[in-house]
Design a protein around this motif. Structure first.
Motif, PDB file in Angstrom:
ATOM      1  N   ARG A 104       6.321   5.483  -9.576  1.00  0.00           N
ATOM      2  CA  ARG A 104       7.058   4.486  -8.814  1.00  0.00           C
ATOM      3  C   ARG A 104       7.365   3.332  -9.778  1.00  0.00           C
ATOM      4  NH1 ARG A 104      10.295   1.095  -7.127  1.00  0.00           N
ATOM      5  NH2 ARG A 104      10.008  -0.021  -5.179  1.00  0.00           N
ATOM      6  N   CYS A 148       1.242   3.833  -3.359  1.00  0.00           N
ATOM      7  CA  CYS A 148       2.297   2.859  -3.124  1.00  0.00           C
ATOM      8  C   CYS A 148       2.181   2.308  -1.704  1.00  0.00           C
ATOM      9  CB  CYS A 148       3.663   3.508  -3.319  1.00  0.00           C
ATOM     10  SG  CYS A 148       4.991   2.306  -3.274  1.00  0.00           S
ATOM     11  N   ALA A 149       2.446   1.007  -1.550  1.00  0.00           N
ATOM     12  CA  ALA A 149       2.428   0.369  -0.225  1.00  0.00           C
ATOM     13  C   ALA A 149       3.401   1.053   0.732  1.00  0.00           C
ATOM     14  CB  ALA A 149       2.774  -1.104  -0.349  1.00  0.00           C
ATOM     15  N   ALA A 152       1.453  -1.668  -6.174  1.00  0.00           N
ATOM     16  CA  ALA A 152       2.249  -2.741  -6.774  1.00  0.00           C
ATOM     17  C   ALA A 152       1.403  -3.756  -7.531  1.00  0.00           C
ATOM     18  CB  ALA A 152       3.059  -3.450  -5.686  1.00  0.00           C
ATOM     19  N   TYR A 157       6.496  -6.494  -0.945  1.00  0.00           N
ATOM     20  CA  TYR A 157       5.037  -6.388  -0.782  1.00  0.00           C
ATOM     21  C   TYR A 157       4.459  -7.531   0.039  1.00  0.00           C
ATOM     22  CZ  TYR A 157       6.410  -3.122  -4.269  1.00  0.00           C
ATOM     23  OH  TYR A 157       7.087  -2.136  -4.931  1.00  0.00           O
TER      24      TYR A 157
HETATM   25 MO   LIG Z   1       4.479   0.765  -4.908  1.00  0.00          MO
END
Ligand SMILES: [Mo]
Ligand SMILES: Nc1nc2c(c(=O)[nH]1)N[C@H]1C(S)=C(S)[C@@H](COP(=O)(O)O)O[C@H]1N2
Length: 386
Positions: free
Chosen positions: A78, A125-126, A230, A255
């Motif tokens: 990512r 990843c969020a 992130a 985020y």
């Molecule tokens: Mo991410």
């Protein structure tokens, strides 16, 4: 080992002129033969689902069952832009900011000569699970429609951030640490000093026993266990230590939780949520009969205690899955469940519980947010038995 105490003025002159990024990035296009133009590693369609030019989701069904550590050739990528090709000869880590006693600059040789630790931790990843906001709740959200494969476990080797910060010396005012990336975006995200000082927050320069691969942040990235991916900034060129929280895109626009459910100042995302997944294609087609279904489960808080499984779309969870292989805190575990399936459609819905009693909320309790972050509910995985 010799550490260069570069003067702050000289550092600012370099940083201000964009000299660091410019000097380090190789000619654009260098080494772009494999895996598409923007990433370095090969990304075969059997192993990855592509989301745009520089994002690749792991096909969880391609993972070796029972082996918790994700092979590098399958680890999700990512990126906010193309992978920069950095040369270790030119690279420097600058530790500076208004809350250090003396700015420090380390070469790659100096970094890798420092005492290391190795930790097995997951990154996620969020936006992992974002596809389920529209799929399961009918809610439109912004961003790439990842299912469950923006998750991977690695053995990270590196230097604790606390040891690096000690080289520069912290002033009493130190409250924030921001790793800054050397990608074209200069991607950066601050974390509170307390998180940076945790024993397992490290600047990693090795992954699964190899030098950190280009796409995963060569020559060095931070690993911030249990927090959204992130936070684990790649291609780190600087650690900025400050009294005040820096405002950057990754803690103001991205985020953060936005939307009708979050009317006040947008909450800045930190920890991930406990999750589980079935490791089969979406949707899956399997021969009818007695089958063993495999999956993964993971928690940002500790080990997985249990995975319960629903075969009625999440109404009841009468079946306990067997946990298989390593079950490591803030990494995850494999699980498996035997089913006797006649021809027809079935959903398999796992729900994880960790050693501290955290579990996945029912779908009806899943709060939406505009960017589709932190989907947490159990997911009914569709399987057609033929
Ligand atoms: Mo991410
Ligand atoms: N410098 C930099 N670091 C970064 C990113 C980036 O675009 N640039 N992406 C972040 C995001 S959103 C995630 S989820 C993880 C992904 O790490 P991976 O590609 O090694 O799986 O890296 C993080 N670190």
């Amino acid at each position: 080992m010799r550490i260069h105490h570069r003067s702050r003025r000289r550092f600012l002159a370099l940083a201000g002129g964009g000299g660091i990024t410019a000097a380090l990035a190789c000619a654009p296009g260098a080494g772009r033969a494999r895996g598409g133009p923007e990433l370095v590693k090969a990304l075969s369609p059997e192993l990855f689902i592509r989301h745009g030019a520089h994002n690749a989701e792991t096909r969880l069904e391609s993972l070796p069952v029972g082996r918790l550590v994700t092979p590098i050739d399958r680890f999700y990528v990512r990126n906010h832009g193309p992978t920069p090709r950095l040369s270790p000869a030119d690279w420097r880590l600058e530790i500076h900011g208004d809350a250090v006693e003396r700015p420090v600059s380390l070469t790659y040789e100096e970094l890798v000569a420092l005492p290391t630790m190795t930790i097995t931790r997951y990154l996620e990843c969020a936006g992992n699970g974002r596809a389920y906001f529209p799929d399961l709740l009918g809610l439109p959200v912004d961003g790439d429609p990842w299912r469950d494969g923006a998750y991977g476990v690695a053995e990270w080797t590196g230097v604790p951030l606390s040891s690096l910060l000690a080289l520069a010396g912290l002033r009493d005012s130190a409250a924030w640490v921001m790793p800054v990336g050397l990608d074209a975006e200069g991607y950066a995200r601050p974390m509170p000093l307390a998180k940076a000082m945790m024993a397992d927050t490290i600047l990693a320069h090795r992954m699964n026993g190899e030098a950190l691969p280009m796409d995963h942040g060569f020559p060095a990235r931070v690993v911030v266990p249990g927090w959204i991916g992130a936070a684990s900034v790649k291609w780190v060129g600087a650690l900025e230590v400050t009294a005040q929280q820096p405002a950057v895109a990754a803690n103001t626009e991205d985020y953060v939780m936005l939307g009708a459910d979050y009317p006040g100042p947008p909450p800045v995302l930190t920890a991930l949520v406990i999750k589980s997944a079935v490791c089969l294609p979406w949707p899956a087609v399997l021969p009818a009969g007695r089958r063993t279904i495999h999956g993964l489960a993971w928690s940002p808080f500790g080990k997985i205690a249990r995975v319960d499984v629903s075969l009625d779309g999440g109404r009841t969870y009468p079946r306990a899955a067997r946990l298989v292989g390593d079950n490591l805190p803030v990494a995850g575990t494999w699980w498996e469940l035997d089913v006797e399936a006649p021809p027809g459609d079935l959903t398999v819905t796992p729900r994880a519980v960790d050693e501290h009693g955290h579990t996945q909320p029912p779908l009806v309790q899943q709060r939406p947010n505009d960017k589709g972050y932190l989907f947490a509910a159990p997911v009914p995985h569709p399987i057609r038995f033929v």
